[in-house]
Design an enzyme around this catalytic site. Structure first.
Site, PDB file in Angstrom:
ATOM      1  N   HIS A 249       0.858  -1.186   0.000  1.00  0.00           N
ATOM      2  CA  HIS A 249       0.000   0.000   0.000  1.00  0.00           C
ATOM      3  C   HIS A 249       0.887   1.226   0.000  1.00  0.00           C
ATOM      4  O   HIS A 249       1.931   1.237   0.636  1.00  0.00           O
ATOM      5  CB  HIS A 249      -0.894   0.007   1.250  1.00  0.00           C
ATOM      6  CG  HIS A 249      -2.062   0.911   1.089  1.00  0.00           C
ATOM      7  ND1 HIS A 249      -1.990   2.244   1.346  1.00  0.00           N
ATOM      8  CD2 HIS A 249      -3.319   0.664   0.667  1.00  0.00           C
ATOM      9  CE1 HIS A 249      -3.167   2.788   1.087  1.00  0.00           C
ATOM     10  NE2 HIS A 249      -3.986   1.863   0.671  1.00  0.00           N
TER      11      HIS A 249
ATOM     12  N   ASP B 105      -8.001  -5.611   0.159  1.00  0.00           N
ATOM     13  CA  ASP B 105      -8.491  -6.445  -0.930  1.00  0.00           C
ATOM     14  C   ASP B 105      -7.975  -7.863  -0.910  1.00  0.00           C
ATOM     15  O   ASP B 105      -8.375  -8.683  -1.731  1.00  0.00           O
ATOM     16  CB  ASP B 105      -8.172  -5.772  -2.278  1.00  0.00           C
ATOM     17  CG  ASP B 105      -9.060  -4.572  -2.480  1.00  0.00           C
ATOM     18  OD1 ASP B 105     -10.212  -4.642  -2.033  1.00  0.00           O
ATOM     19  OD2 ASP B 105      -8.603  -3.573  -3.043  1.00  0.00           O
TER      20      ASP B 105
END
Ligand code: ACO
Length: 429
Positions: free
Chosen positions: A307, A364
Protein backbone atom coordinates in the site's frame (compact mmCIF):
# COMPACT_ATOMS: atom_id res chain seq x y z
CA UNK A 1 7.12 31.49 16.69
CA UNK A 2 5.40 30.27 13.55
CA UNK A 3 7.37 27.49 11.94
CA UNK A 4 8.87 28.06 8.53
CA UNK A 5 10.86 26.05 6.04
CA UNK A 6 13.94 27.55 4.41
CA UNK A 7 14.93 26.45 0.96
CA UNK A 8 18.24 27.54 -0.48
CA UNK A 9 18.42 27.65 -4.28
CA UNK A 10 21.51 28.95 -6.03
CA UNK A 11 22.67 30.39 -2.70
CA UNK A 12 19.53 32.43 -2.21
CA UNK A 13 17.34 31.56 0.76
CA UNK A 14 13.54 31.47 0.54
CA UNK A 15 11.14 31.01 3.42
CA UNK A 16 7.91 29.09 3.24
CA UNK A 17 5.25 28.63 5.89
CA UNK A 18 4.74 25.26 7.53
CA UNK A 19 1.20 23.93 7.95
CA UNK A 20 0.42 21.50 10.77
CA UNK A 21 -2.61 19.25 10.44
CA UNK A 22 -5.05 18.30 13.21
CA UNK A 23 -3.07 15.13 13.94
CA UNK A 24 0.31 16.84 13.86
CA UNK A 25 1.26 16.02 10.27
CA UNK A 26 3.47 18.70 8.80
CA UNK A 27 3.54 20.20 5.35
CA UNK A 28 5.59 22.89 3.70
CA UNK A 29 3.26 25.32 1.99
CA UNK A 30 4.93 25.68 -1.41
CA UNK A 31 2.08 27.47 -3.14
CA UNK A 32 4.30 30.50 -3.71
CA UNK A 33 7.36 28.46 -4.70
CA UNK A 34 7.24 28.95 -8.46
CA UNK A 35 6.31 32.60 -8.28
CA UNK A 36 9.18 33.32 -5.88
CA UNK A 37 11.89 31.00 -7.16
CA UNK A 38 10.97 29.94 -10.70
CA UNK A 39 11.19 26.32 -9.51
CA UNK A 40 8.47 23.72 -9.13
CA UNK A 41 8.57 20.56 -7.00
CA UNK A 42 9.00 17.24 -8.81
CA UNK A 43 7.06 14.41 -7.16
CA UNK A 44 5.95 11.83 -9.70
CA UNK A 45 3.28 9.62 -8.10
CA UNK A 46 2.56 12.41 -5.58
CA UNK A 47 4.04 10.44 -2.65
CA UNK A 48 5.09 13.68 -0.91
CA UNK A 49 2.47 16.05 -2.19
CA UNK A 50 -0.50 17.31 -0.21
CA UNK A 51 -3.08 18.26 -2.84
CA UNK A 52 -5.64 19.65 -0.41
CA UNK A 53 -6.69 20.15 3.19
CA UNK A 54 -9.48 17.76 4.09
CA UNK A 55 -11.43 16.92 7.22
CA UNK A 56 -12.99 13.67 6.03
CA UNK A 57 -10.54 10.84 6.68
CA UNK A 58 -7.33 10.50 8.63
CA UNK A 59 -4.75 7.79 7.96
CA UNK A 60 -1.51 7.18 9.82
CA UNK A 61 0.18 4.63 7.61
CA UNK A 62 3.04 3.97 10.02
CA UNK A 63 0.74 3.22 12.95
CA UNK A 64 -2.00 1.55 10.91
CA UNK A 65 -4.69 4.08 11.89
CA UNK A 66 -7.77 4.87 9.82
CA UNK A 67 -10.51 7.20 11.05
CA UNK A 68 -13.57 8.54 9.27
CA UNK A 69 -14.38 12.02 10.65
CA UNK A 70 -12.40 11.13 13.78
CA UNK A 71 -14.06 7.76 14.45
CA UNK A 72 -11.74 4.71 14.36
CA UNK A 73 -12.56 2.24 11.61
CA UNK A 74 -12.55 -0.62 14.14
CA UNK A 75 -15.34 1.02 16.14
CA UNK A 76 -17.43 1.85 13.09
CA UNK A 77 -16.99 -1.68 11.72
CA UNK A 78 -18.25 -3.09 15.00
CA UNK A 79 -21.04 -0.67 15.88
CA UNK A 80 -22.24 1.00 12.70
CA UNK A 81 -23.47 -0.02 9.29
CA UNK A 82 -22.85 1.29 5.78
CA UNK A 83 -25.70 3.79 5.58
CA UNK A 84 -24.99 5.35 8.97
CA UNK A 85 -21.28 5.54 8.14
CA UNK A 86 -22.08 7.02 4.72
CA UNK A 87 -24.06 9.75 6.49
CA UNK A 88 -21.12 10.38 8.80
CA UNK A 89 -18.68 10.68 5.92
CA UNK A 90 -20.95 12.88 3.80
CA UNK A 91 -22.25 15.19 6.55
CA UNK A 92 -19.43 15.05 9.10
CA UNK A 93 -21.50 13.90 12.10
CA UNK A 94 -23.13 10.68 13.17
CA UNK A 95 -26.86 11.02 12.43
CA UNK A 96 -29.55 11.25 15.07
CA UNK A 97 -32.37 8.71 14.78
CA UNK A 98 -34.48 11.25 12.86
CA UNK A 99 -31.63 12.25 10.54
CA UNK A 100 -30.88 8.63 9.72
CA UNK A 101 -34.54 7.96 9.02
CA UNK A 102 -34.70 10.96 6.70
CA UNK A 103 -31.50 9.93 4.93
CA UNK A 104 -32.69 6.34 4.47
CA UNK A 105 -36.04 7.57 3.14
CA UNK A 106 -34.22 9.74 0.63
CA UNK A 107 -32.09 6.78 -0.48
CA UNK A 108 -35.25 4.73 -0.93
CA UNK A 109 -36.86 7.49 -2.97
CA UNK A 110 -33.85 7.58 -5.26
CA UNK A 111 -33.36 3.83 -5.59
CA UNK A 112 -34.93 3.35 -9.02
CA UNK A 113 -33.23 4.52 -12.20
CA UNK A 114 -35.18 6.23 -15.02
CA UNK A 115 -37.01 3.57 -16.96
CA UNK A 116 -35.47 4.76 -20.26
CA UNK A 117 -32.11 3.78 -18.87
CA UNK A 118 -33.08 0.14 -19.11
CA UNK A 119 -32.75 0.49 -22.88
CA UNK A 120 -29.12 1.54 -22.47
CA UNK A 121 -28.31 -1.92 -21.17
CA UNK A 122 -29.69 -3.49 -24.35
CA UNK A 123 -27.00 -1.72 -26.34
CA UNK A 124 -24.13 -3.26 -24.40
CA UNK A 125 -22.76 -6.70 -25.35
CA UNK A 126 -23.56 -9.26 -22.62
CA UNK A 127 -19.87 -9.68 -21.79
CA UNK A 128 -19.36 -5.96 -21.09
CA UNK A 129 -17.41 -5.21 -17.96
CA UNK A 130 -19.80 -3.81 -15.33
CA UNK A 131 -17.27 -1.10 -14.37
CA UNK A 132 -17.55 0.35 -17.90
CA UNK A 133 -21.34 0.28 -17.68
CA UNK A 134 -21.33 1.76 -14.19
CA UNK A 135 -19.15 4.68 -15.11
CA UNK A 136 -21.08 5.36 -18.33
CA UNK A 137 -24.47 5.21 -16.68
CA UNK A 138 -23.56 7.26 -13.62
CA UNK A 139 -22.52 10.04 -15.97
CA UNK A 140 -25.64 9.48 -18.10
CA UNK A 141 -27.81 10.23 -15.05
CA UNK A 142 -26.96 13.89 -15.69
CA UNK A 143 -28.98 13.65 -18.93
CA UNK A 144 -32.07 12.61 -16.98
CA UNK A 145 -31.54 15.03 -14.10
CA UNK A 146 -30.06 18.19 -15.66
CA UNK A 147 -31.07 20.04 -12.49
CA UNK A 148 -28.38 17.98 -10.69
CA UNK A 149 -25.72 18.91 -13.19
CA UNK A 150 -25.54 22.68 -13.50
CA UNK A 151 -21.74 22.51 -13.66
CA UNK A 152 -21.74 25.47 -11.37
CA UNK A 153 -20.66 24.69 -7.83
CA UNK A 154 -22.97 27.19 -6.17
CA UNK A 155 -26.04 25.86 -7.97
CA UNK A 156 -25.03 22.21 -7.64
CA UNK A 157 -24.53 22.62 -3.91
CA UNK A 158 -28.11 23.80 -3.54
CA UNK A 159 -29.24 20.34 -4.64
CA UNK A 160 -26.49 18.52 -2.74
CA UNK A 161 -28.72 16.38 -0.49
CA UNK A 162 -30.73 15.08 -3.42
CA UNK A 163 -27.78 14.46 -5.76
CA UNK A 164 -25.78 12.76 -3.02
CA UNK A 165 -28.69 10.43 -2.25
CA UNK A 166 -29.22 9.78 -5.96
CA UNK A 167 -25.54 8.91 -6.49
CA UNK A 168 -25.39 6.63 -3.44
CA UNK A 169 -28.66 4.88 -4.12
CA UNK A 170 -28.59 4.58 -7.92
CA UNK A 171 -25.00 3.32 -8.07
CA UNK A 172 -26.25 0.14 -6.39
CA UNK A 173 -29.24 -0.21 -8.71
CA UNK A 174 -27.18 0.30 -11.88
CA UNK A 175 -24.61 -2.20 -10.56
CA UNK A 176 -27.28 -4.86 -9.96
CA UNK A 177 -28.89 -4.19 -13.35
CA UNK A 178 -25.57 -4.63 -15.15
CA UNK A 179 -25.20 -8.02 -13.48
CA UNK A 180 -28.74 -9.11 -14.44
CA UNK A 181 -28.11 -7.96 -18.00
CA UNK A 182 -24.86 -9.97 -18.20
CA UNK A 183 -26.76 -13.07 -17.07
CA UNK A 184 -29.66 -12.50 -19.48
CA UNK A 185 -31.99 -12.17 -16.49
CA UNK A 186 -34.89 -9.72 -16.09
CA UNK A 187 -34.21 -6.61 -14.00
CA UNK A 188 -35.47 -6.64 -10.46
CA UNK A 189 -36.73 -3.32 -9.16
CA UNK A 190 -35.71 -1.98 -5.74
CA UNK A 191 -38.04 -2.56 -2.80
CA UNK A 192 -39.11 0.13 -0.36
CA UNK A 193 -39.04 -2.17 2.66
CA UNK A 194 -35.43 -3.32 2.36
CA UNK A 195 -32.33 -1.74 3.85
CA UNK A 196 -29.50 -0.62 1.55
CA UNK A 197 -27.38 -3.77 1.39
CA UNK A 198 -30.38 -6.13 1.40
CA UNK A 199 -31.96 -4.17 -1.41
CA UNK A 200 -28.82 -4.63 -3.47
CA UNK A 201 -28.83 -8.39 -2.80
CA UNK A 202 -32.51 -8.46 -3.71
CA UNK A 203 -31.88 -6.69 -7.05
CA UNK A 204 -29.00 -9.07 -7.77
CA UNK A 205 -30.47 -12.40 -6.78
CA UNK A 206 -34.27 -12.39 -6.50
CA UNK A 207 -36.03 -14.70 -8.89
CA UNK A 208 -39.19 -13.17 -10.39
CA UNK A 209 -42.26 -13.69 -8.14
CA UNK A 210 -40.15 -15.23 -5.38
CA UNK A 211 -39.68 -13.64 -2.00
CA UNK A 212 -36.09 -12.92 -1.20
CA UNK A 213 -34.69 -13.05 2.32
CA UNK A 214 -30.94 -12.60 2.50
CA UNK A 215 -29.29 -14.60 5.29
CA UNK A 216 -28.31 -12.18 8.10
CA UNK A 217 -24.63 -13.12 7.88
CA UNK A 218 -24.64 -12.19 4.19
CA UNK A 219 -26.21 -8.77 4.88
CA UNK A 220 -23.72 -8.22 7.67
CA UNK A 221 -20.74 -9.20 5.52
CA UNK A 222 -21.87 -6.95 2.67
CA UNK A 223 -22.41 -4.02 5.04
CA UNK A 224 -18.93 -4.54 6.43
CA UNK A 225 -17.27 -4.68 3.01
CA UNK A 226 -19.02 -1.47 1.92
CA UNK A 227 -18.24 0.29 5.21
CA UNK A 228 -14.55 -0.62 5.09
CA UNK A 229 -14.27 0.83 1.60
CA UNK A 230 -16.30 3.99 2.31
CA UNK A 231 -13.39 6.42 2.18
CA UNK A 232 -9.63 6.38 2.11
CA UNK A 233 -8.19 9.84 1.88
CA UNK A 234 -6.50 11.06 -1.35
CA UNK A 235 -6.18 7.75 -3.19
CA UNK A 236 -6.15 7.52 -7.00
CA UNK A 237 -9.94 7.54 -7.53
CA UNK A 238 -10.72 10.17 -4.90
CA UNK A 239 -8.00 12.44 -6.27
CA UNK A 240 -9.57 11.90 -9.70
CA UNK A 241 -12.99 12.92 -8.35
CA UNK A 242 -11.43 16.06 -6.85
CA UNK A 243 -9.51 16.82 -10.03
CA UNK A 244 -12.67 16.62 -12.14
CA UNK A 245 -14.69 18.53 -9.53
CA UNK A 246 -12.10 21.32 -9.55
CA UNK A 247 -13.15 22.24 -13.09
CA UNK A 248 -16.65 22.88 -11.62
CA UNK A 249 -17.95 19.63 -13.05
CA UNK A 250 -21.05 18.30 -11.32
CA UNK A 251 -20.97 15.49 -8.76
CA UNK A 252 -22.29 12.73 -11.02
CA UNK A 253 -19.68 13.42 -13.72
CA UNK A 254 -16.96 13.58 -11.07
CA UNK A 255 -17.85 10.24 -9.46
CA UNK A 256 -18.15 8.63 -12.92
CA UNK A 257 -14.50 9.58 -13.46
CA UNK A 258 -13.67 8.16 -10.02
CA UNK A 259 -15.18 4.83 -11.11
CA UNK A 260 -12.81 4.73 -14.11
CA UNK A 261 -9.80 5.43 -11.90
CA UNK A 262 -10.88 2.72 -9.49
CA UNK A 263 -11.05 0.08 -12.21
CA UNK A 264 -7.29 -0.49 -12.53
CA UNK A 265 -5.72 -3.52 -10.82
CA UNK A 266 -3.34 -1.38 -8.78
CA UNK A 267 -6.37 0.24 -7.13
CA UNK A 268 -9.93 -1.14 -6.90
CA UNK A 269 -9.31 -3.82 -9.50
CA UNK A 270 -6.98 -5.52 -7.01
CA UNK A 271 -9.83 -7.48 -5.36
CA UNK A 272 -10.52 -9.22 -8.67
CA UNK A 273 -6.82 -9.65 -9.38
CA UNK A 274 -6.34 -11.34 -5.99
CA UNK A 275 -8.92 -14.02 -6.74
CA UNK A 276 -7.51 -14.59 -10.24
CA UNK A 277 -4.07 -14.96 -8.65
CA UNK A 278 -5.35 -17.41 -5.99
CA UNK A 279 -7.23 -19.41 -8.61
CA UNK A 280 -4.11 -19.65 -10.77
CA UNK A 281 -2.01 -20.79 -7.80
CA UNK A 282 -4.68 -23.38 -6.95
CA UNK A 283 -4.85 -24.62 -10.53
CA UNK A 284 -1.08 -25.16 -10.53
CA UNK A 285 -1.36 -27.29 -7.38
CA UNK A 286 0.93 -24.83 -5.60
CA UNK A 287 0.35 -23.91 -1.95
CA UNK A 288 1.71 -20.45 -2.68
CA UNK A 289 5.43 -21.18 -2.06
CA UNK A 290 6.43 -21.29 -5.75
CA UNK A 291 4.39 -18.18 -6.41
CA UNK A 292 6.16 -16.27 -3.63
CA UNK A 293 9.52 -17.12 -5.22
CA UNK A 294 8.27 -15.80 -8.55
CA UNK A 295 7.22 -12.59 -6.82
CA UNK A 296 10.64 -12.24 -5.22
CA UNK A 297 12.38 -12.71 -8.54
CA UNK A 298 10.25 -9.92 -9.99
CA UNK A 299 8.24 -12.12 -12.37
CA UNK A 300 4.96 -11.69 -10.50
CA UNK A 301 3.29 -9.26 -8.11
CA UNK A 302 1.53 -10.41 -4.98
CA UNK A 303 -1.86 -8.79 -5.50
CA UNK A 304 -3.63 -7.62 -2.35
CA UNK A 305 -0.28 -6.82 -0.77
CA UNK A 306 1.39 -3.48 -0.32
CA UNK A 307 0.00 0.00 0.00
CA UNK A 308 1.26 3.45 -0.78
CA UNK A 309 0.35 4.73 2.67
CA UNK A 310 0.22 1.76 5.07
CA UNK A 311 3.73 0.73 5.97
CA UNK A 312 2.83 -1.27 9.08
CA UNK A 313 -0.52 -2.88 8.43
CA UNK A 314 -3.83 -1.99 6.82
CA UNK A 315 -6.37 -1.88 9.70
CA UNK A 316 -9.14 -2.78 7.26
CA UNK A 317 -7.30 -5.95 6.30
CA UNK A 318 -7.24 -7.08 9.92
CA UNK A 319 -10.99 -6.56 10.29
CA UNK A 320 -11.82 -8.22 6.99
CA UNK A 321 -9.52 -11.21 7.58
CA UNK A 322 -11.39 -11.96 10.82
CA UNK A 323 -14.77 -11.44 9.14
CA UNK A 324 -13.74 -13.76 6.34
CA UNK A 325 -13.24 -16.66 8.75
CA UNK A 326 -16.59 -15.96 10.46
CA UNK A 327 -18.60 -15.58 7.26
CA UNK A 328 -17.23 -18.72 5.64
CA UNK A 329 -17.81 -20.69 8.81
CA UNK A 330 -21.37 -19.47 9.35
CA UNK A 331 -22.27 -20.11 5.70
CA UNK A 332 -20.60 -23.51 5.85
CA UNK A 333 -18.42 -22.60 2.86
CA UNK A 334 -15.05 -24.29 2.48
CA UNK A 335 -12.91 -22.39 0.04
CA UNK A 336 -9.47 -23.77 -0.82
CA UNK A 337 -8.48 -20.26 -1.87
CA UNK A 338 -8.72 -19.18 1.78
CA UNK A 339 -6.06 -21.74 2.72
CA UNK A 340 -3.79 -20.48 -0.04
CA UNK A 341 -4.39 -16.87 1.05
CA UNK A 342 -3.56 -17.72 4.66
CA UNK A 343 -0.39 -19.52 3.56
CA UNK A 344 0.70 -16.67 1.28
CA UNK A 345 0.15 -14.20 4.09
CA UNK A 346 2.16 -16.26 6.60
CA UNK A 347 5.06 -16.85 4.23
CA UNK A 348 5.13 -13.23 3.08
CA UNK A 349 5.01 -11.79 6.58
CA UNK A 350 8.11 -13.81 7.51
CA UNK A 351 10.05 -13.23 4.32
CA UNK A 352 12.81 -10.65 4.14
CA UNK A 353 11.66 -9.43 0.68
CA UNK A 354 8.25 -8.39 2.01
CA UNK A 355 9.42 -7.34 5.48
CA UNK A 356 12.14 -5.02 4.17
CA UNK A 357 9.68 -3.41 1.74
CA UNK A 358 7.00 -3.11 4.43
CA UNK A 359 4.50 -5.07 2.36
CA UNK A 360 1.41 -6.25 4.24
CA UNK A 361 -1.98 -7.52 3.14
CA UNK A 362 -4.34 -4.71 2.16
CA UNK A 363 -8.14 -4.69 2.41
CA UNK A 364 -8.49 -6.45 -0.93
CA UNK A 365 -6.51 -9.51 0.04
CA UNK A 366 -9.52 -11.07 1.77
CA UNK A 367 -12.51 -9.07 0.48
CA UNK A 368 -12.75 -11.16 -2.72
CA UNK A 369 -12.95 -14.39 -0.73
CA UNK A 370 -15.92 -13.04 1.26
CA UNK A 371 -17.60 -11.79 -1.90
CA UNK A 372 -17.19 -15.22 -3.53
CA UNK A 373 -18.73 -16.81 -0.44
CA UNK A 374 -21.79 -14.56 -0.55
CA UNK A 375 -22.32 -15.19 -4.26
CA UNK A 376 -21.00 -11.98 -5.84
CA UNK A 377 -19.45 -12.88 -9.21
CA UNK A 378 -15.82 -11.94 -9.71
CA UNK A 379 -16.32 -9.28 -12.38
CA UNK A 380 -18.57 -7.44 -9.90
CA UNK A 381 -15.92 -7.19 -7.17
CA UNK A 382 -14.58 -3.81 -8.24
CA UNK A 383 -18.15 -2.61 -8.68
CA UNK A 384 -18.74 -3.47 -5.01
CA UNK A 385 -15.74 -1.34 -4.14
CA UNK A 386 -17.22 1.53 -6.19
CA UNK A 387 -20.54 1.29 -4.34
CA UNK A 388 -18.67 1.33 -1.04
CA UNK A 389 -16.44 4.27 -2.00
CA UNK A 390 -19.34 6.48 -3.10
CA UNK A 391 -19.71 8.31 0.28
CA UNK A 392 -16.02 9.26 0.22
CA UNK A 393 -16.22 10.53 -3.35
CA UNK A 394 -19.34 12.54 -2.51
CA UNK A 395 -17.73 14.09 0.58
CA UNK A 396 -14.59 14.96 -1.35
CA UNK A 397 -16.58 16.44 -4.24
CA UNK A 398 -18.37 18.60 -1.67
CA UNK A 399 -15.10 19.82 -0.18
CA UNK A 400 -13.90 20.94 -3.59
CA UNK A 401 -17.26 22.46 -4.55
CA UNK A 402 -17.60 24.43 -1.32
CA UNK A 403 -13.99 25.65 -1.13
CA UNK A 404 -14.22 29.43 -0.83
CA UNK A 405 -11.06 30.03 -2.87
CA UNK A 406 -10.96 26.84 -4.90
CA UNK A 407 -8.78 26.77 -7.99
CA UNK A 408 -8.76 24.30 -10.85
CA UNK A 409 -6.30 21.45 -10.17
CA UNK A 410 -3.48 21.85 -12.60
CA UNK A 411 -0.09 20.24 -11.85
CA UNK A 412 3.06 21.30 -13.64
CA UNK A 413 5.57 19.05 -15.40
CA UNK A 414 9.25 18.92 -16.16
CA UNK A 415 9.43 18.85 -19.94
CA UNK A 416 12.06 16.41 -21.26
CA UNK A 417 11.12 16.26 -24.95
CA UNK A 418 12.78 17.82 -28.00
CA UNK A 419 13.52 21.51 -27.87
CA UNK A 420 12.49 23.82 -30.72
CA UNK A 421 12.69 22.11 -34.09
CA UNK A 422 12.12 23.36 -37.60
CA UNK A 423 9.28 21.82 -39.57
CA UNK A 424 10.48 19.71 -42.50
CA UNK A 425 8.06 19.24 -45.47
CA UNK A 426 6.83 15.63 -45.88
CA UNK A 427 8.74 15.02 -49.18
CA UNK A 428 12.03 16.01 -47.51
CA UNK A 429 11.82 13.75 -44.41
N1 ACO B 1 4.18 -7.60 -4.67
C1 ACO B 1 5.53 -7.60 -4.80
N2 ACO B 1 6.33 -6.55 -4.65
C2 ACO B 1 5.73 -5.39 -4.37
C3 ACO B 1 4.33 -5.28 -4.20
C4 ACO B 1 3.55 -6.44 -4.36
N3 ACO B 1 2.24 -6.41 -4.23
N4 ACO B 1 4.00 -4.01 -3.92
C5 ACO B 1 5.15 -3.34 -3.90
N5 ACO B 1 6.20 -4.18 -4.17
C6 ACO B 1 7.63 -3.84 -4.20
C7 ACO B 1 7.97 -3.02 -5.43
O1 ACO B 1 8.34 -3.85 -6.50
C8 ACO B 1 9.10 -2.18 -4.91
O2 ACO B 1 10.24 -2.99 -4.84
P1 ACO B 1 11.71 -2.40 -5.17
O3 ACO B 1 11.95 -1.38 -4.09
O4 ACO B 1 12.62 -3.56 -5.13
O5 ACO B 1 11.60 -1.75 -6.52
C9 ACO B 1 8.70 -1.87 -3.47
O6 ACO B 1 7.86 -2.97 -3.08
C10 ACO B 1 7.94 -0.56 -3.31
O7 ACO B 1 6.77 -0.65 -4.12
P2 ACO B 1 6.13 0.55 -4.93
O8 ACO B 1 5.64 0.03 -6.25
O9 ACO B 1 7.06 1.72 -4.94
O10 ACO B 1 4.91 0.91 -4.03
P3 ACO B 1 3.76 1.91 -4.43
O11 ACO B 1 3.46 2.68 -3.21
O12 ACO B 1 4.08 2.69 -5.66
O13 ACO B 1 2.57 0.95 -4.83
C11 ACO B 1 0.73 -0.50 -4.63
C12 ACO B 1 1.56 0.60 -3.96
C13 ACO B 1 0.27 -0.01 -6.03
C14 ACO B 1 -0.51 -0.74 -3.80
C15 ACO B 1 1.60 -1.76 -4.76
O14 ACO B 1 1.98 -2.20 -3.48
C16 ACO B 1 0.89 -2.88 -5.52
O15 ACO B 1 0.97 -2.93 -6.74
N6 ACO B 1 0.18 -3.80 -4.80
C17 ACO B 1 -0.56 -4.85 -5.46
C18 ACO B 1 -1.88 -4.29 -5.98
C19 ACO B 1 -2.86 -4.04 -4.85
O16 ACO B 1 -3.06 -4.88 -3.98
N7 ACO B 1 -3.50 -2.87 -4.92
C20 ACO B 1 -4.53 -2.49 -3.94
C21 ACO B 1 -4.09 -1.31 -3.14
S1 ACO B 1 -5.20 -1.01 -1.83
C22 ACO B 1 -6.55 -0.34 -2.53
O17 ACO B 1 -6.56 0.27 -3.56
C23 ACO B 1 -7.76 -0.59 -1.78
Amino acid sequence: MAKEARIIIEEKEYKFPVITGAEGEKAIDTRALRAETGYITYDEGYGNTGSCQSDVTFIDGEKGILRYRGYPIEELAEKSDFVETAYLIIYGELPTEAQLKGFSARLTRHAAVPVNMEHFFEGYPAHSHPMAILSGLMNSLTCFYPEYAANNHKEDLQNFDEVAAAALSKVRTIAAMSYRMSQGLPYIYPRRDLAYADNFLHMMFTEPYAKFVPPPEVSKALNLILLLHADHEQNCSTSTVRMVASSEANMLASVAAGICALWGPLHGGANMAVIKMLEAIHAEGDDGSTFINEVKSGEKRLMGFGHRVYKNYDPRAKIIARACETVLESLGVEDPLLDIARHLEKVALEDEYFVSRKLYPNVDFYSGIIMRAIGIPMNMFTVMFAIGRMPGWIANWKEVASHPNGRIYRPRQVYVGETTRTFVPRDKR
